[in-house]
Structures are given as structure tokens and as C-alpha cells.
Motif scaffolding. Sequence first.
Motif, short mmCIF file in Angstrom:
data_model
loop_
_atom_site.label_atom_id
_atom_site.label_comp_id
_atom_site.label_asym_id
_atom_site.label_seq_id
_atom_site.Cartn_x
_atom_site.Cartn_y
_atom_site.Cartn_z
N LEU A 1 -86.49 30.16 -190.06
CA LEU A 1 -85.83 30.88 -189.79
C LEU A 1 -84.73 30.46 -189.29
CD1 LEU A 1 -88.65 33.69 -188.67
CD2 LEU A 1 -87.00 33.94 -190.47
N GLU A 2 -84.44 29.33 -188.33
CA GLU A 2 -83.72 28.62 -187.79
C GLU A 2 -82.43 27.86 -188.77
OE1 GLU A 2 -85.11 25.83 -185.27
OE2 GLU A 2 -86.26 27.62 -184.04
N GLU A 3 -82.73 27.97 -190.21
CA GLU A 3 -82.73 27.22 -190.68
C GLU A 3 -82.35 27.89 -191.71
OE1 GLU A 3 -83.39 24.47 -195.38
OE2 GLU A 3 -84.95 24.44 -193.34
N HIS A 4 -82.07 28.81 -191.86
CA HIS A 4 -81.59 29.99 -192.84
C HIS A 4 -80.22 30.98 -191.58
CE1 HIS A 4 -82.71 28.72 -196.50
NE2 HIS A 4 -83.97 28.03 -196.21
N GLY A 5 -80.53 30.84 -190.68
CA GLY A 5 -79.61 32.19 -189.66
C GLY A 5 -80.11 32.99 -189.20
N LEU A 6 -81.63 33.62 -189.89
CA LEU A 6 -82.36 35.07 -189.77
C LEU A 6 -83.40 34.12 -188.81
CD1 LEU A 6 -83.63 34.18 -193.55
CD2 LEU A 6 -81.69 35.66 -193.01
N SER A 7 -83.30 36.29 -188.09
CA SER A 7 -84.38 36.44 -187.03
C SER A 7 -85.62 36.78 -188.04
CB SER A 7 -83.61 37.62 -186.36
OG SER A 7 -83.34 38.78 -186.71
N ALA A 8 -87.10 37.23 -187.02
CA ALA A 8 -88.03 36.96 -187.28
C ALA A 8 -87.60 38.80 -187.48
CB ALA A 8 -88.94 37.38 -185.78
N SER A 9 -87.09 39.55 -186.77
CA SER A 9 -87.38 40.92 -187.15
C SER A 9 -86.54 41.25 -188.79
CB SER A 9 -86.44 41.59 -186.26
OG SER A 9 -84.80 41.52 -186.73
N GLN A 10 -85.92 40.32 -189.04
CA GLN A 10 -85.41 40.21 -191.15
C GLN A 10 -86.70 40.52 -191.54
OE1 GLN A 10 -81.45 38.31 -189.89
NE2 GLN A 10 -80.85 39.66 -190.99
N VAL A 11 -86.74 39.33 -191.36
CA VAL A 11 -88.50 39.02 -192.28
C VAL A 11 -89.72 39.61 -192.51
CG1 VAL A 11 -89.41 37.38 -193.69
CG2 VAL A 11 -87.46 37.05 -192.73
#
Length: 433
Positions: free
Chosen positions: A133-143
Motif C-alpha cells: 500500500l505504501e509503495e503504491h500510495g494507496l490506503s486500505a479503504s481503497q482495496v
Amino acid sequence: MSESINVDVPTVGESISEVQIGQWLKQEGDWVRSGEDLVEIETEKASVQIPAPASGILEKIVKASEAFATIGETIASIRPSESPEGNDGAPASGGAAPAATPSAPAASNPSDAAATASGQAATFAMPAAKRLLEEHGLSASQVPASGPGGRLLKEDVLTFVRNRGNAPAPAAAPSRPAPAAVVPASRPTPSTSLVAESLPNRREEVKPLSMLRRTIAARLVEAQQTAALLTTFNEIDMQNVMSIRSKYKDAFAERHGVKLGFMSFFAKASVEALRRYPLVNAEIRDDNIVMRHYHDIGVAIGGGKGLVVPILRNVERMSFADVELGISEFARQAGENRLQPADLIGGTFTISNGGVYGSLLSTPIVNPPQSGILGLHSIQERPVAIDGNVVIRPMMYIALTYDHRVVDGREAVGFLKTIKEVIEDPSRLFLEL
């Protein structure tokens, strides 16, 4: 409303102060009948089922599976109820249905839409998933999460990134075209995460040792540290025993309701060898040698939670059928984790059959405070010399590990020689030769 009833860990043995929670047979919200098995707990000797103290709804599980608890500690609570519907007529497994809510607004971007359309909202992200998540700039709520209990797994993030990379880009407002970026064909874009996908699975899982495994480990180390262990070997021609078994196995099974195995032959042969060499049946107690004039033989059995050694009492008085029936019943109970502590206490000698797992040769460890253990191994056809001729025979290596503080080499070798003589000529069992 009636007060909840606590489910406490009962006393399961004089010397047992701690247990480990095994499998919960009921889940929170389930209705359980009074006396019905609620949970399995593991002691250092066996598994025990705790029944429900009253009929009702399992309101709360305080101790999860694999957690440890002390005697008398509360591990769950039950709300009394005489029916699965509960006292208020509501279903036992849940409360009132939530009120209808207005439809959620449309997702603001394709990523949020994908997360809403499949899977469930993440309640906990695994460490590997967090890194991605950190690597791709995502948050857990998106996935969307697919793991048990809403856990977000590494695979969920990788799948989301791949799908996002394949999704068409949203239409942009007209603007002056920018120079096209030249990207080498062999260079992967960050969204494909080829490095993460190419790494081998390096996941680790930390689990506490079960009570049974802790006891086995402690006793094996105790045996190595307190006894002077030595192993001696011999080999046996199994031809005659195999012929007898083949000839009478059908009649034996029809009469006694159990198969005729090799263990009964070795159990009876061990009794004869222990009679001739009683020190192998003895134990050291303080500064004394205790000679036992009975033969309680432990039989090592692979159970659902590990190796256990239930005891056949007074084997000198048992018939072949008694031995086979006893072993068969112990094996069934061990497979269901229903052996009782009393089944495992005591024993003057042990037989361990590693041959059922394919072991050719091993050095078994004495089960303290016993002074000897007989190890059996797989039967293999090998060339042997008989009367000057080389013939093929079904041969088995046997091993005796013994406590040299009690048993000398002469007794140990004589013990195995007796086993060999009796098994190679089983008529000795009936003629007392």
C-alpha cells in the motif's frame, strides 16, 4: 433479563494449573444445550471437553483458540435461554436487522468503485499488504479485502494494482499535447509490481506450542539430561509371524472384531523378555531401584495433536485379542483427541513403532521414569545367509534404548535376543521356552 453464567476452566488434574484453549465447538451467538460440549481444552496430558453449564446463548468468548488459561479462569459467558430464539424471541445468532439507509453516493474514482463493488472493507492489513500500500500510495479503504475477518492480504493489493493498471484512464480536458515520454519496453511500470510478484513466499507464522507439545519437549529433554541413555540393535526375520498372521487374520477378525497386527506379537514378546530381564522393567526412585512385577506397556500412537503413549495395563494377563482391541480403541480416541489423563499415566515399558511411517532405523528416547523403550521399524526384504545359502527374507531392525544407570549392556543385548527368538519362533510364547 437473567444474569449471564460464566464458563470457567474446571480442575482437570492434581498437578495441572494451566490449560490451552483448543477448538471452540460453538461460536458467539450460537445457542447451546446444557451439558453439550462447548470447547476443547488441552492439558499437558490430554484433551478435555468442557460442557455448557446451562442452556442458553453463547454471549461472549473471552479466550480464543490457542490462548492459555489457568484453572478457574473464565473463558466464556452464556446468557440463559431455554430455546434458540432467546427469551425475547429474537434470533440467537444476531440482533435486530439494521435500519435501511439511503444509497451511498457514487464512488468518486474508479479505484473506490472497484473497492465497493467486490470484497469487503478491510478491518486489518497484513504487514506485507501494508508495505505494498505504501509503495503504491494507496490506503486500505481503497482495496477490497478477501482475508478472513476482513483481513487485507498482499494478494488483494496486487490484484487491485493490476486491475487499476488495466482500467481505462478517465477523459481529461483538452489541453496542449505534451511530449510523449519514451519508456523502454523492457522496463516495468511501478503499477505492475513485478519485483513484489517475483519474490518467493517468505511469510512467517508464529504459534504457541500446544500444552501436549510442551510436555513432550520437556520430558524428552528431561530424559536426555537425567538418564544415561544408550541404544543397542538387532534384526528379526519376520517370515514366521507374517505367515501366521496371513493364515489366521480372517478367522481372528471374524471372532474378535479386530485385525491381527504385529503389535500384539511384540507386546507379548516384550513381556517374556521383561520377565527374563526385570531390570529393563524397573525404575530409579530417589536412591532406590524399584522392581515392578507387573507389565504396563505404553504404545506410542500418533494422535490428532501429536505423539501420545497410552498404557496397556497388565499385559501379562492379556490375550492377543485384548492387546489388539486395546490398541485399536486408544488409536480411535487419540484421533478424536479424547484420551483421558488416566490413560497416559504410569507405564513400566514402551513400544514405539516407527515402521508405520517408513522408518528403517532410529534411536528412540526413553519415556522417564521408565528404563527402556523398544523401537520397531519397517519390514524390508533383504538377502540373508541361512544354512550357508543366501535367501531373501522380510527383515526388521529393532532397537532398545535403555537407561545405563539401571540396565547393563548384557541385559540389554539379552533382552533384544529374547525378542528376536520369540518373534522368529512364536510357538515359544505358548510353550514358555
